[in-house]
Design an enzyme around this catalytic site. Sequence first.
Site, PDB file in Angstrom:
ATOM      1  N   ASP A  25     -33.459  25.649  -2.662  1.00 54.08           N
ATOM      2  CA  ASP A  25     -33.976  27.002  -2.398  1.00 54.08           C
ATOM      3  C   ASP A  25     -34.912  27.457  -3.522  1.00 54.08           C
ATOM      4  OD1 ASP A  25     -34.269  29.381  -1.098  1.00 54.08           O
ATOM      5  OD2 ASP A  25     -32.259  30.134  -1.525  1.00 54.08           O
ATOM      6  N   GLY A  28     -40.617  29.185  -2.307  1.00 55.17           N
ATOM      7  CA  GLY A  28     -41.553  30.301  -2.087  1.00 55.17           C
ATOM      8  C   GLY A  28     -41.723  31.125  -3.358  1.00 55.17           C
ATOM      9  N   ARG A  29     -40.587  31.449  -4.006  1.00 54.35           N
ATOM     10  CA  ARG A  29     -40.650  32.258  -5.239  1.00 54.35           C
ATOM     11  C   ARG A  29     -41.312  31.483  -6.380  1.00 54.35           C
ATOM     12  NH1 ARG A  29     -34.554  33.587  -5.035  1.00 54.35           N
ATOM     13  NH2 ARG A  29     -34.717  32.075  -3.354  1.00 54.35           N
ATOM     14  N   TRP A  30     -41.078  30.189  -6.426  1.00 61.46           N
ATOM     15  CA  TRP A  30     -41.732  29.337  -7.444  1.00 61.46           C
ATOM     16  C   TRP A  30     -43.247  29.461  -7.304  1.00 61.46           C
ATOM     17  CZ3 TRP A  30     -45.207  25.327  -7.360  1.00 61.46           C
ATOM     18  CH2 TRP A  30     -45.299  24.515  -8.505  1.00 61.46           C
ATOM     19  N   HIS A  42     -43.529  24.498  -1.357  1.00 63.20           N
ATOM     20  CA  HIS A  42     -42.856  23.439  -0.586  1.00 63.20           C
ATOM     21  C   HIS A  42     -43.372  22.062  -1.001  1.00 63.20           C
ATOM     22  CE1 HIS A  42     -40.756  26.385   1.675  1.00 63.20           C
ATOM     23  NE2 HIS A  42     -41.792  26.832   2.346  1.00 63.20           N
ATOM     24  N   THR A  71     -31.721  25.453  11.380  1.00 64.20           N
ATOM     25  CA  THR A  71     -32.030  25.930  12.737  1.00 64.20           C
ATOM     26  C   THR A  71     -32.634  27.344  12.658  1.00 64.20           C
ATOM     27  OG1 THR A  71     -29.663  26.455  12.832  1.00 64.20           O
ATOM     28  CG2 THR A  71     -30.382  24.550  14.083  1.00 64.20           C
ATOM     29  N   TRP A  74     -36.830  28.125  11.959  1.00 69.47           N
ATOM     30  CA  TRP A  74     -37.868  28.252  13.001  1.00 69.47           C
ATOM     31  C   TRP A  74     -38.416  29.667  13.049  1.00 69.47           C
ATOM     32  CZ3 TRP A  74     -39.876  23.979  14.714  1.00 69.47           C
ATOM     33  CH2 TRP A  74     -39.096  22.829  14.834  1.00 69.47           C
ATOM     34  N   LEU A 136     -28.076   4.226  -2.104  1.00 67.69           N
ATOM     35  CA  LEU A 136     -27.874   5.679  -1.988  1.00 67.69           C
ATOM     36  C   LEU A 136     -28.023   6.053  -0.524  1.00 67.69           C
ATOM     37  CD1 LEU A 136     -27.744   8.595  -3.363  1.00 67.69           C
ATOM     38  CD2 LEU A 136     -30.230   8.570  -3.210  1.00 67.69           C
ATOM     39  N   ARG A 189     -26.750  24.925  -5.232  1.00 63.43           N
ATOM     40  CA  ARG A 189     -27.780  25.770  -4.616  1.00 63.43           C
ATOM     41  C   ARG A 189     -28.690  26.300  -5.709  1.00 63.43           C
ATOM     42  NH1 ARG A 189     -27.760  29.781   0.444  1.00 63.43           N
ATOM     43  NH2 ARG A 189     -29.978  30.211   0.372  1.00 63.43           N
TER      44      ARG A 189
HETATM   45  C1  FPP Z   1     -36.306  26.862   0.624  1.00 67.85           C
HETATM   46  O1  FPP Z   1     -37.218  27.561  -0.169  1.00 67.85           O
HETATM   47  C2  FPP Z   1     -36.838  25.599   1.081  1.00 67.85           C
HETATM   48  C3  FPP Z   1     -37.031  25.205   2.378  1.00 67.85           C
HETATM   49  C4  FPP Z   1     -36.731  26.012   3.551  1.00 67.85           C
HETATM   50  C5  FPP Z   1     -37.611  23.923   2.729  1.00 67.85           C
HETATM   51  C6  FPP Z   1     -37.166  22.785   1.897  1.00 67.85           C
HETATM   52  C7  FPP Z   1     -38.238  21.799   1.925  1.00 67.85           C
HETATM   53  C8  FPP Z   1     -38.645  21.075   0.900  1.00 67.85           C
HETATM   54  C9  FPP Z   1     -38.041  21.085  -0.439  1.00 67.85           C
HETATM   55  C10 FPP Z   1     -39.768  20.172   1.119  1.00 67.85           C
HETATM   56  C11 FPP Z   1     -39.408  18.734   0.973  1.00 67.85           C
HETATM   57  C12 FPP Z   1     -38.341  18.253   1.857  1.00 67.85           C
HETATM   58  C13 FPP Z   1     -38.366  17.044   2.455  1.00 67.85           C
HETATM   59  C14 FPP Z   1     -37.198  16.598   3.262  1.00 67.85           C
HETATM   60  C15 FPP Z   1     -39.517  16.171   2.361  1.00 67.85           C
HETATM   61  P1  FPP Z   1     -37.690  28.981   0.341  1.00 67.85           P
HETATM   62  O2  FPP Z   1     -38.935  28.818   1.115  1.00 67.85           O
HETATM   63  O3  FPP Z   1     -36.588  29.625   1.122  1.00 67.85           O
HETATM   64  O4  FPP Z   1     -37.943  29.737  -1.002  1.00 67.85           O
HETATM   65  P2  FPP Z   1     -37.817  31.309  -1.230  1.00 67.85           P
HETATM   66  O5  FPP Z   1     -36.378  31.667  -0.970  1.00 67.85           O
HETATM   67  O6  FPP Z   1     -38.199  31.465  -2.656  1.00 67.85           O
HETATM   68  O7  FPP Z   1     -38.756  31.951  -0.267  1.00 67.85           O
END
Ligand code: FPP
Length: 245
Positions: A25, A28-30, A42, A71, A74, A136, A189
Amino acid sequence: MALRQKKPLDLTPYKVPVHIAIIMDGNGRWARRRGLPRIAGHRAGAENLRRIINACVEFEVQILTIYAFSTENWGRPESEVRGLMKIFARVLDQELDDLHKQGVCLHHLGDLTGIDPTLQEKVRNALKLTKNNTRLILNVAFNYGGRAEILHAMRKMLADNISPDELTEEMVSSYLFTRGLPDPDLVIRTSGELRISNFLIWQAAYAEYYPTPAYWPDFGREELYEAIIAFNQRHRRFGLVAEDS
Ligand code: FPP
């Protein structure tokens, strides 16, 4: 350019969790913190996943489960969902051979129906190619929800005419996407959130939970090492009493 030396991290005196699960998680904030679009976060998250897979191989973790797409995801803006699907496809195109050489066995947790057919095909090929690898196990929870998984298991058990007196916890486990695998020992997390968010809700019943403020792209090898050390400081009781109480 000088290569950065990897800091030696010794886990010899510690017990390494057999199965680590991660809610990745904070992408987005990063990105926002750097004035970048969310999708850049991402992308950085995908690069970090590579580092964490390498670290799991190095630390001899046997199973890594990652929450890639729920899920519920989306419901994000269409452009973000499209961007994420592109990243998943690109990672499979670019990383699969290396993952295979490294001995990573890919498993999918979730439902592939409703996913773009080309991406479905890439996932199926990846599962087939890596199915005999043993270094793994990498479970990718993709279009996954814990409740949906349990519902799916219940439907299959009913279809198999399982009678109420036959039903055991072990049987339920054997109908989940993680069938045959031990439950997670440690659930990490990132980004400081303190929720389980429908992730492995059956399997993580007795897992140790490790929330960390680091955003996922910043959660590297050393942070994983710290999480394993913290895991070693927990006294897992599985509902029993402590030996010294
Ligand atoms: C949560 O961060 C992240 C996700 C919903 C997507 C996870 C996907 C990746 C790490 C990309 C790579 C994965 C694979 C399998 C190649 P957020 O968008 O919820 O962050 P935020 O809470 O700061 O908005």
